[in-house]
Scaffold this active site. Structure first.
Site, PDB file in Angstrom:
ATOM      1  N   GLU A 249      44.410  48.304  26.509  1.00  0.00           N
ATOM      2  CA  GLU A 249      43.799  47.763  25.286  1.00  0.00           C
ATOM      3  C   GLU A 249      43.540  48.869  24.268  1.00  0.00           C
ATOM      4  OE1 GLU A 249      40.505  45.021  25.737  1.00  0.00           O
ATOM      5  OE2 GLU A 249      40.179  44.964  23.571  1.00  0.00           O
TER       6      GLU A 249
ATOM      7  N   ASP B 102      38.191  37.386  34.663  1.00  0.00           N
ATOM      8  CA  ASP B 102      37.533  38.686  34.514  1.00  0.00           C
ATOM      9  C   ASP B 102      36.302  38.811  35.390  1.00  0.00           C
ATOM     10  OD1 ASP B 102      38.830  40.483  32.867  1.00  0.00           O
ATOM     11  OD2 ASP B 102      37.915  39.729  31.021  1.00  0.00           O
TER      12      ASP B 102
ATOM     13  N   GLU C 287      37.638  46.229  34.541  1.00  0.00           N
ATOM     14  CA  GLU C 287      37.863  47.371  33.655  1.00  0.00           C
ATOM     15  C   GLU C 287      37.586  48.681  34.385  1.00  0.00           C
ATOM     16  OE1 GLU C 287      35.404  46.881  30.176  1.00  0.00           O
ATOM     17  OE2 GLU C 287      36.264  44.922  29.711  1.00  0.00           O
TER      18      GLU C 287
ATOM     19  N   ASP D 190      36.225  37.919  29.882  1.00  0.00           N
ATOM     20  CA  ASP D 190      34.784  37.919  29.612  1.00  0.00           C
ATOM     21  C   ASP D 190      34.547  37.957  28.099  1.00  0.00           C
ATOM     22  OD1 ASP D 190      35.554  40.541  29.243  1.00  0.00           O
ATOM     23  OD2 ASP D 190      33.903  41.429  30.396  1.00  0.00           O
ATOM     24  N   SER D 191      35.642  37.996  27.324  1.00  0.00           N
ATOM     25  CA  SER D 191      35.540  37.796  25.870  1.00  0.00           C
ATOM     26  C   SER D 191      34.918  36.428  25.571  1.00  0.00           C
ATOM     27  CB  SER D 191      36.920  37.897  25.216  1.00  0.00           C
ATOM     28  OG  SER D 191      37.850  37.045  25.859  1.00  0.00           O
TER      29      SER D 191
ATOM     30  N   LYS E 147      40.344  40.383  37.209  1.00  0.00           N
ATOM     31  CA  LYS E 147      40.615  41.581  36.400  1.00  0.00           C
ATOM     32  C   LYS E 147      39.320  42.363  36.265  1.00  0.00           C
ATOM     33  CE  LYS E 147      41.363  41.470  31.716  1.00  0.00           C
ATOM     34  NZ  LYS E 147      40.244  42.278  31.212  1.00  0.00           N
TER      35      LYS E 147
END
Ligand code: KIV
Length: 275
Positions: free
Chosen positions: A182, A83, A115, A44-45, A113
């Site tokens: 991270e 993401d 978080e 999602d960057s 993925k």
């Protein structure tokens, strides 16, 4: 050779390092895939790198599906992980499973993925139970930027270090096949890597993780605004691209582009005066 989640497990068992890079479109996916890296992350960057947002917060499920599907079409051998964006899995477990399912069905990616540590364990377990492999992500979680008050290294105090390791273990126990660590101190990442039986993939987490991931624009030097400490520039592609764009601009304006070899001609037998 096609990389799968089983490849990740086998590589950890053999002590082989796993490589992962981001990609967000078909052309870049083909280039990254051909390099032999094990996995491509449609992070999602892309909110920052492709869409110009200041954080990943505004990214939507539709954004991830649009870019994820393009990457899957370009990747032959790399495992493609997409993401789950902010608020696509936090409100309820049911919504999380539905969104993970949409992402997998509409992109044909191999895994999603998300978080979060212990607090996301039940969500991860439900997504895995639906048949969707999950990569976890603990330590500095960019979707929590407003809670941190900026992008800050996590796990520096004794208590915070313990939380990073216990979160990684909780995510593994919930069924994740790998965990991104991270921006955590290298010794914290080493401890998590030793304790986990699934691979850890580090970004700003030192050399002892089972694998490493970078954002491709960072490692190619495609923007100069800032360079996080953990980024190594493997090329100065941004400078090379700028030179090429300047050369194009010069040649167009001087009439040097296109020349005859770059232009089409009519069949000489067919050429009659047009008027
Ligand atoms: O969104 C992303 O690119 C990521 C990596 C930085 C791990 O989550």
């Amino acid at each position: 050779m096609k990389n799968t989640t089983a490849t990740f497990a086998a590589m950890k068992a053999r002590g082989e390092k796993i490589s992962m890079l981001t990609a967000y479109d078909y052309t870049m996916a083909r280039l990254v895939d051909a390099s032999g890296v094990n996995a491509i992350l449609v992070g999602d960057s892309l909110g920052n790198t492709m869409l110009g947002y200041a954080s990943t917060i505004p990214v939507t499920v539709d954004d991830m599906i649009h870019h994820g599907a393009a990457v899957v079409r370009g990747a032959k051998n790399a495992l493609v992980v997409v993401d789950m964006p902010f608020m696509s899995y936090q409100a309820s477990i049911e919504e999380a499973v539905r969104n993970a399912g949409r992402i997998m069905k509409e992109t044909l990616c191999a895994a999603v993925k998300l978080e979060g540590g212990a607090e996301t364990a039940q969500t991860i377990a439900a997504i895995v139970a639906a048949g969707i492999p999950v990569m976890g992500h603990v330590g500095m979680m960019p979707q929590h930027v407003n809670q941190y008050g900026g992008f800050k290294v996590q796990g520096k105090s004794e208590e915070a270090a313990h939380k990073v390791v216990s979160d990684a273990l909780a995510v593994e126990q919930a069924g994740a096949f790998a965990v991104v660590l991270e921006c955590v101190p290298a010794d914290v990442a080493r401890e998590a890597t030793q304790k986990l039986s699934v691979p850890t993939i580090g970004i700003g987490a030192g050399a002892d993780c089972d694998g490493q991931v970078l954002v491709y624009q960072d490692m190619l030097g495609m923007f100069d605004d800032f360079k996080p400490k953990f980024v190594r520039r493997f090329a100065q592609a941004g400078a090379i691209m700028q030179e090429a764009f300047k050369a194009f601009d010069r040649e167009v304006k001087s009439g040097g582009f296109p020349d005859e070899s770059e232009s089409f001609a009519r069949d000489p037998h067919e050429v009659k005066r047009l008027y």
